[in-house]
Write a protein that holds these residues in place. Sequence first.
Motif, PDB file in Angstrom:
ATOM      1  N   VAL A 103       0.837  -1.209   0.000  1.00 37.17           N
ATOM      2  CA  VAL A 103       0.000   0.000   0.000  1.00 37.17           C
ATOM      3  C   VAL A 103       0.871   1.258   0.000  1.00 37.17           C
ATOM      4  CG1 VAL A 103      -1.667   1.337   1.354  1.00 37.17           C
ATOM      5  CG2 VAL A 103      -1.945  -1.141   1.113  1.00 37.17           C
ATOM      6  N   GLU A 104       1.922   1.255   0.814  1.00 31.79           N
ATOM      7  CA  GLU A 104       2.833   2.395   0.851  1.00 31.79           C
ATOM      8  C   GLU A 104       3.584   2.549  -0.466  1.00 31.79           C
ATOM      9  OE1 GLU A 104       2.993   4.678   3.316  1.00 31.79           O
ATOM     10  OE2 GLU A 104       1.249   3.550   4.019  1.00 31.79           O
ATOM     11  N   LEU A 105       3.871   1.430  -1.103  1.00 37.35           N
ATOM     12  CA  LEU A 105       4.558   1.473  -2.390  1.00 37.35           C
ATOM     13  C   LEU A 105       3.641   2.013  -3.481  1.00 37.35           C
ATOM     14  CD1 LEU A 105       7.441   0.830  -3.110  1.00 37.35           C
ATOM     15  CD2 LEU A 105       6.741  -1.484  -3.753  1.00 37.35           C
ATOM     16  N   ASP A 106       2.359   1.765  -3.365  1.00 35.61           N
ATOM     17  CA  ASP A 106       1.385   2.346  -4.294  1.00 35.61           C
ATOM     18  C   ASP A 106       1.426   3.873  -4.230  1.00 35.61           C
ATOM     19  OD1 ASP A 106       0.555  -0.183  -5.085  1.00 35.61           O
ATOM     20  OD2 ASP A 106      -1.106  -0.250  -3.643  1.00 35.61           O
ATOM     21  N   ALA A 161       4.414   5.076  -6.152  1.00 32.62           N
ATOM     22  CA  ALA A 161       4.137   5.027  -7.585  1.00 32.62           C
ATOM     23  C   ALA A 161       3.286   6.218  -8.026  1.00 32.62           C
ATOM     24  CB  ALA A 161       3.436   3.714  -7.934  1.00 32.62           C
ATOM     25  N   ALA A 162       2.303   6.565  -7.219  1.00 37.44           N
ATOM     26  CA  ALA A 162       1.448   7.710  -7.553  1.00 37.44           C
ATOM     27  C   ALA A 162       2.259   8.998  -7.601  1.00 37.44           C
ATOM     28  CB  ALA A 162       0.323   7.829  -6.533  1.00 37.44           C
ATOM     29  N   ARG A 163       3.184   9.157  -6.662  1.00 34.31           N
ATOM     30  CA  ARG A 163       4.034  10.356  -6.654  1.00 34.31           C
ATOM     31  C   ARG A 163       4.971  10.357  -7.856  1.00 34.31           C
ATOM     32  NH1 ARG A 163       5.462  13.482  -2.224  1.00 34.31           N
ATOM     33  NH2 ARG A 163       3.473  12.751  -1.405  1.00 34.31           N
ATOM     34  N   ILE A 177      13.443  10.065  -9.386  1.00 37.60           N
ATOM     35  CA  ILE A 177      14.146   8.775  -9.313  1.00 37.60           C
ATOM     36  C   ILE A 177      13.904   8.166  -7.926  1.00 37.60           C
ATOM     37  CG2 ILE A 177      16.396   7.648  -9.411  1.00 37.60           C
ATOM     38  CD1 ILE A 177      15.494   8.730 -12.081  1.00 37.60           C
ATOM     39  N   PHE A 178      13.671   6.850  -7.916  1.00 38.81           N
ATOM     40  CA  PHE A 178      13.467   6.140  -6.648  1.00 38.81           C
ATOM     41  C   PHE A 178      14.668   5.254  -6.386  1.00 38.81           C
ATOM     42  CE2 PHE A 178      11.065   2.836  -4.074  1.00 38.81           C
ATOM     43  CZ  PHE A 178      10.917   3.660  -2.964  1.00 38.81           C
ATOM     44  N   LYS A 179      15.375   5.540  -5.273  1.00 34.02           N
ATOM     45  CA  LYS A 179      16.554   4.763  -4.897  1.00 34.02           C
ATOM     46  C   LYS A 179      16.169   3.744  -3.839  1.00 34.02           C
ATOM     47  CE  LYS A 179      18.602   8.991  -6.156  1.00 34.02           C
ATOM     48  NZ  LYS A 179      18.486  10.410  -5.806  1.00 34.02           N
ATOM     49  N   ILE A 180      16.537   2.494  -4.063  1.00 38.48           N
ATOM     50  CA  ILE A 180      16.106   1.387  -3.215  1.00 38.48           C
ATOM     51  C   ILE A 180      17.318   0.754  -2.553  1.00 38.48           C
ATOM     52  CG2 ILE A 180      14.829  -0.786  -3.167  1.00 38.48           C
ATOM     53  CD1 ILE A 180      13.702   0.102  -5.974  1.00 38.48           C
ATOM     54  N   LYS A 195       3.319  -3.625 -11.744  1.00 37.77           N
ATOM     55  CA  LYS A 195       1.988  -3.159 -11.371  1.00 37.77           C
ATOM     56  C   LYS A 195       1.710  -1.737 -11.827  1.00 37.77           C
ATOM     57  CE  LYS A 195      -1.333  -2.556  -7.646  1.00 37.77           C
ATOM     58  NZ  LYS A 195      -1.673  -2.744  -6.224  1.00 37.77           N
ATOM     59  N   HIS A 196       2.724  -0.882 -11.763  1.00 37.21           N
ATOM     60  CA  HIS A 196       2.493   0.536 -12.032  1.00 37.21           C
ATOM     61  C   HIS A 196       3.154   1.048 -13.311  1.00 37.21           C
ATOM     62  CE1 HIS A 196       0.437   1.261  -8.237  1.00 37.21           C
ATOM     63  NE2 HIS A 196       1.354   0.529  -7.634  1.00 37.21           N
ATOM     64  N   GLY A 197       3.929   0.219 -13.976  1.00 35.04           N
ATOM     65  CA  GLY A 197       4.533   0.639 -15.235  1.00 35.04           C
ATOM     66  C   GLY A 197       5.607   1.694 -15.094  1.00 35.04           C
ATOM     67  N   ILE A 198       6.265   1.765 -13.945  1.00 35.97           N
ATOM     68  CA  ILE A 198       7.365   2.724 -13.758  1.00 35.97           C
ATOM     69  C   ILE A 198       8.588   2.226 -14.529  1.00 35.97           C
ATOM     70  CG2 ILE A 198       8.847   3.869 -12.085  1.00 35.97           C
ATOM     71  CD1 ILE A 198       5.903   4.634 -11.856  1.00 35.97           C
ATOM     72  N   ALA A 199       9.200   3.104 -15.286  1.00 39.21           N
ATOM     73  CA  ALA A 199      10.348   2.727 -16.101  1.00 39.21           C
ATOM     74  C   ALA A 199      11.520   2.270 -15.238  1.00 39.21           C
ATOM     75  CB  ALA A 199      10.770   3.896 -16.978  1.00 39.21           C
TER      76      ALA A 199
END
Length: 209
Positions: free
Chosen positions: A102-105, A108-110, A118-121, A152-156
Amino acid sequence: MNTLLRSMLVVLISVLTLSACQTADLSKQTSQTIKMPNITVSLDSDGVPDELDQCPNTKMKGNVVVDDRGCHLIMGPDMNLKMEYRAFFAKGSSELIPKYKVELDKVAARMKEYDTAIFKIEAHASEDEINKELSSLPKNRALMIKNYLLLKHGIASSRLMALNCEARAPIAPNDMDEGRSFNRRVYGLLTEPDNEYPVNLKNGICVKF
Protein backbone atom coordinates in the motif's frame (compact mmCIF):
# COMPACT_ATOMS: atom_id res chain seq x y z
CA MET A 1 -39.82 107.75 4.78
CA ASN A 2 -37.28 106.97 2.07
CA THR A 3 -35.98 104.09 4.15
CA LEU A 4 -39.49 102.61 4.43
CA LEU A 5 -40.05 102.87 0.67
CA ARG A 6 -36.75 101.16 -0.04
CA SER A 7 -37.64 98.29 2.31
CA MET A 8 -41.04 97.81 0.68
CA LEU A 9 -39.43 97.82 -2.75
CA VAL A 10 -36.96 95.06 -1.75
CA VAL A 11 -39.80 92.90 -0.42
CA LEU A 12 -41.82 93.40 -3.61
CA ILE A 13 -38.91 92.42 -5.83
CA SER A 14 -38.30 89.25 -3.76
CA VAL A 15 -41.95 88.19 -4.08
CA LEU A 16 -41.91 88.69 -7.84
CA THR A 17 -38.68 86.71 -8.15
CA LEU A 18 -40.02 83.71 -6.19
CA SER A 19 -43.23 83.63 -8.20
CA ALA A 20 -41.24 83.46 -11.40
CA CYS A 21 -39.42 80.26 -10.34
CA GLN A 22 -40.97 76.97 -11.47
CA THR A 23 -40.35 73.41 -10.29
CA ALA A 24 -39.08 71.13 -13.00
CA ASP A 25 -41.63 68.56 -14.18
CA LEU A 26 -39.80 65.25 -13.87
CA SER A 27 -42.72 63.34 -15.36
CA LYS A 28 -41.85 64.71 -18.79
CA GLN A 29 -38.32 63.34 -18.69
CA THR A 30 -37.57 60.24 -20.73
CA SER A 31 -35.31 57.42 -19.54
CA GLN A 32 -32.00 56.81 -21.27
CA THR A 33 -30.30 53.43 -21.75
CA ILE A 34 -26.54 53.41 -21.43
CA LYS A 35 -24.94 50.81 -23.65
CA MET A 36 -22.10 48.89 -21.98
CA PRO A 37 -19.36 47.47 -24.21
CA ASN A 38 -19.28 43.69 -24.57
CA ILE A 39 -16.05 42.19 -23.20
CA THR A 40 -15.06 38.85 -24.66
CA VAL A 41 -12.40 36.86 -22.82
CA SER A 42 -10.85 34.09 -24.88
CA LEU A 43 -9.09 31.29 -23.05
CA ASP A 44 -6.41 29.21 -24.68
CA SER A 45 -5.78 25.54 -23.97
CA ASP A 46 -4.16 26.14 -20.57
CA GLY A 47 -7.06 28.14 -19.13
CA VAL A 48 -5.32 31.54 -19.01
CA PRO A 49 -6.82 34.42 -21.08
CA ASP A 50 -4.91 34.94 -24.33
CA GLU A 51 -4.65 38.65 -23.56
CA LEU A 52 -2.62 37.82 -20.44
CA ASP A 53 -0.92 34.63 -21.56
CA GLN A 54 2.84 34.94 -21.99
CA CYS A 55 3.18 31.28 -23.00
CA PRO A 56 0.24 30.69 -25.38
CA ASN A 57 1.45 27.29 -26.53
CA THR A 58 1.18 25.56 -23.16
CA LYS A 59 -1.59 23.02 -22.71
CA MET A 60 -3.31 21.62 -19.66
CA LYS A 61 -2.87 17.88 -19.81
CA GLY A 62 -1.94 15.21 -17.34
CA ASN A 63 -0.25 16.75 -14.31
CA VAL A 64 1.11 19.82 -16.09
CA VAL A 65 0.74 22.93 -13.92
CA VAL A 66 0.78 26.50 -15.26
CA ASP A 67 1.27 29.72 -13.34
CA ASP A 68 -0.82 32.90 -13.65
CA ARG A 69 1.19 33.88 -16.75
CA GLY A 70 0.16 30.70 -18.54
CA CYS A 71 3.67 29.21 -18.38
CA HIS A 72 4.73 25.84 -17.04
CA LEU A 73 5.29 25.96 -13.31
CA ILE A 74 8.65 24.37 -12.52
CA MET A 75 8.42 22.27 -9.38
CA GLY A 76 11.65 22.19 -7.41
CA PRO A 77 12.93 19.17 -5.48
CA ASP A 78 11.68 20.59 -2.19
CA MET A 79 8.11 21.19 -3.35
CA ASN A 80 6.13 18.10 -2.35
CA LEU A 81 8.46 15.71 -4.15
CA LYS A 82 10.75 14.10 -1.59
CA MET A 83 9.26 10.89 -0.21
CA GLU A 84 10.68 8.14 2.00
CA TYR A 85 9.70 4.47 2.04
CA ARG A 86 10.48 1.68 4.53
CA ALA A 87 9.66 -2.01 4.46
CA PHE A 88 10.75 -4.71 6.92
CA PHE A 89 11.08 -8.46 6.31
CA ALA A 90 11.03 -11.71 8.22
CA LYS A 91 14.34 -13.52 8.61
CA GLY A 92 15.43 -15.13 5.35
CA SER A 93 12.43 -13.69 3.45
CA SER A 94 11.99 -11.19 0.65
CA GLU A 95 8.18 -11.34 0.73
CA LEU A 96 6.50 -7.94 0.70
CA ILE A 97 3.52 -7.95 3.04
CA PRO A 98 0.30 -6.04 2.10
CA LYS A 99 0.81 -2.92 4.22
CA TYR A 100 4.14 -2.24 2.53
CA LYS A 101 2.53 -2.69 -0.89
CA VAL A 102 0.00 0.00 0.00
CA GLU A 103 2.83 2.39 0.85
CA LEU A 104 4.56 1.47 -2.39
CA ASP A 105 1.39 2.35 -4.29
CA LYS A 106 1.72 5.85 -2.85
CA VAL A 107 5.31 6.04 -4.11
CA ALA A 108 4.14 5.03 -7.58
CA ALA A 109 1.45 7.71 -7.55
CA ARG A 110 4.03 10.36 -6.65
CA MET A 111 6.36 9.12 -9.41
CA LYS A 112 3.57 9.52 -11.95
CA GLU A 113 2.98 13.03 -10.69
CA TYR A 114 6.67 13.95 -10.99
CA ASP A 115 7.80 12.14 -14.10
CA THR A 116 11.51 12.98 -13.69
CA ALA A 117 11.83 11.69 -10.13
CA ILE A 118 14.15 8.78 -9.31
CA PHE A 119 13.47 6.14 -6.65
CA LYS A 120 16.55 4.76 -4.90
CA ILE A 121 16.11 1.39 -3.22
CA GLU A 122 18.56 0.37 -0.50
CA ALA A 123 18.25 -3.30 0.47
CA HIS A 124 19.66 -4.44 3.82
CA ALA A 125 20.06 -7.64 5.83
CA SER A 126 20.81 -8.57 9.41
CA GLU A 127 24.15 -10.14 10.30
CA ASP A 128 22.59 -13.56 10.90
CA GLU A 129 21.32 -13.56 7.29
CA ILE A 130 24.72 -13.10 5.69
CA ASN A 131 25.84 -16.59 4.79
CA LYS A 132 26.30 -18.65 1.67
CA GLU A 133 22.65 -19.66 1.41
CA LEU A 134 21.28 -16.15 1.91
CA SER A 135 23.92 -14.13 0.06
CA SER A 136 21.41 -12.97 -2.57
CA LEU A 137 18.72 -12.01 -0.03
CA PRO A 138 19.28 -8.20 -0.04
CA LYS A 139 19.19 -8.17 -3.84
CA ASN A 140 15.96 -10.15 -3.81
CA ARG A 141 14.39 -7.63 -1.46
CA ALA A 142 15.37 -4.74 -3.69
CA LEU A 143 14.12 -6.58 -6.76
CA MET A 144 10.82 -7.28 -5.04
CA ILE A 145 10.29 -3.53 -4.65
CA LYS A 146 11.56 -2.71 -8.12
CA ASN A 147 9.48 -5.35 -9.88
CA TYR A 148 6.35 -4.28 -8.03
CA LEU A 149 6.72 -0.76 -9.40
CA LEU A 150 7.63 -2.06 -12.85
CA LEU A 151 4.91 -4.64 -13.28
CA LYS A 152 1.99 -3.16 -11.37
CA HIS A 153 2.49 0.54 -12.03
CA GLY A 154 4.53 0.64 -15.23
CA ILE A 155 7.36 2.72 -13.76
CA ALA A 156 10.35 2.73 -16.10
CA SER A 157 13.35 0.69 -14.97
CA SER A 158 15.63 3.66 -15.67
CA ARG A 159 13.94 5.55 -12.84
CA LEU A 160 14.58 2.81 -10.26
CA MET A 161 18.04 2.48 -8.67
CA ALA A 162 18.59 -0.80 -6.79
CA LEU A 163 21.37 -0.95 -4.18
CA ASN A 164 22.70 -3.95 -2.27
CA CYS A 165 23.94 -2.94 1.18
CA GLU A 166 24.06 -6.43 2.74
CA ALA A 167 24.62 -5.97 6.52
CA ARG A 168 27.04 -3.06 6.24
CA ALA A 169 24.61 -0.31 7.33
CA PRO A 170 22.67 -1.51 10.39
CA ILE A 171 20.27 0.85 12.12
CA ALA A 172 20.08 -1.24 15.30
CA PRO A 173 22.40 -3.62 17.21
CA ASN A 174 22.63 -7.12 15.74
CA ASP A 175 23.09 -8.83 19.12
CA MET A 176 19.33 -8.97 19.85
CA ASP A 177 16.36 -10.27 17.86
CA GLU A 178 14.59 -6.91 17.95
CA GLY A 179 17.60 -5.10 16.54
CA ARG A 180 18.11 -7.69 13.82
CA SER A 181 14.44 -7.37 12.77
CA PHE A 182 14.97 -3.64 12.17
CA ASN A 183 18.02 -4.35 10.03
CA ARG A 184 16.09 -6.67 7.66
CA ARG A 185 14.76 -3.84 5.61
CA VAL A 186 14.48 -1.85 2.43
CA TYR A 187 14.81 1.91 2.56
CA GLY A 188 13.66 3.93 -0.44
CA LEU A 189 13.93 7.61 -1.25
CA LEU A 190 12.19 9.49 -4.04
CA THR A 191 14.16 12.54 -5.22
CA GLU A 192 15.16 14.53 -8.26
CA PRO A 193 17.75 12.69 -10.38
CA ASP A 194 20.51 15.22 -9.65
CA ASN A 195 20.23 14.74 -5.89
CA GLU A 196 23.53 13.55 -4.37
CA TYR A 197 21.92 10.88 -2.23
CA PRO A 198 22.67 8.09 -1.42
CA VAL A 199 25.74 8.70 0.70
CA ASN A 200 26.05 4.94 1.30
CA LEU A 201 26.65 4.42 -2.40
CA LYS A 202 29.33 7.11 -2.52
CA ASN A 203 31.08 5.63 0.52
CA GLY A 204 31.08 2.12 -0.92
CA ILE A 205 28.73 0.75 1.73
CA CYS A 206 26.10 -0.10 -0.85
CA VAL A 207 26.65 -1.44 -4.36
CA LYS A 208 24.45 -0.62 -7.32
CA PHE A 209 23.30 -3.62 -9.35
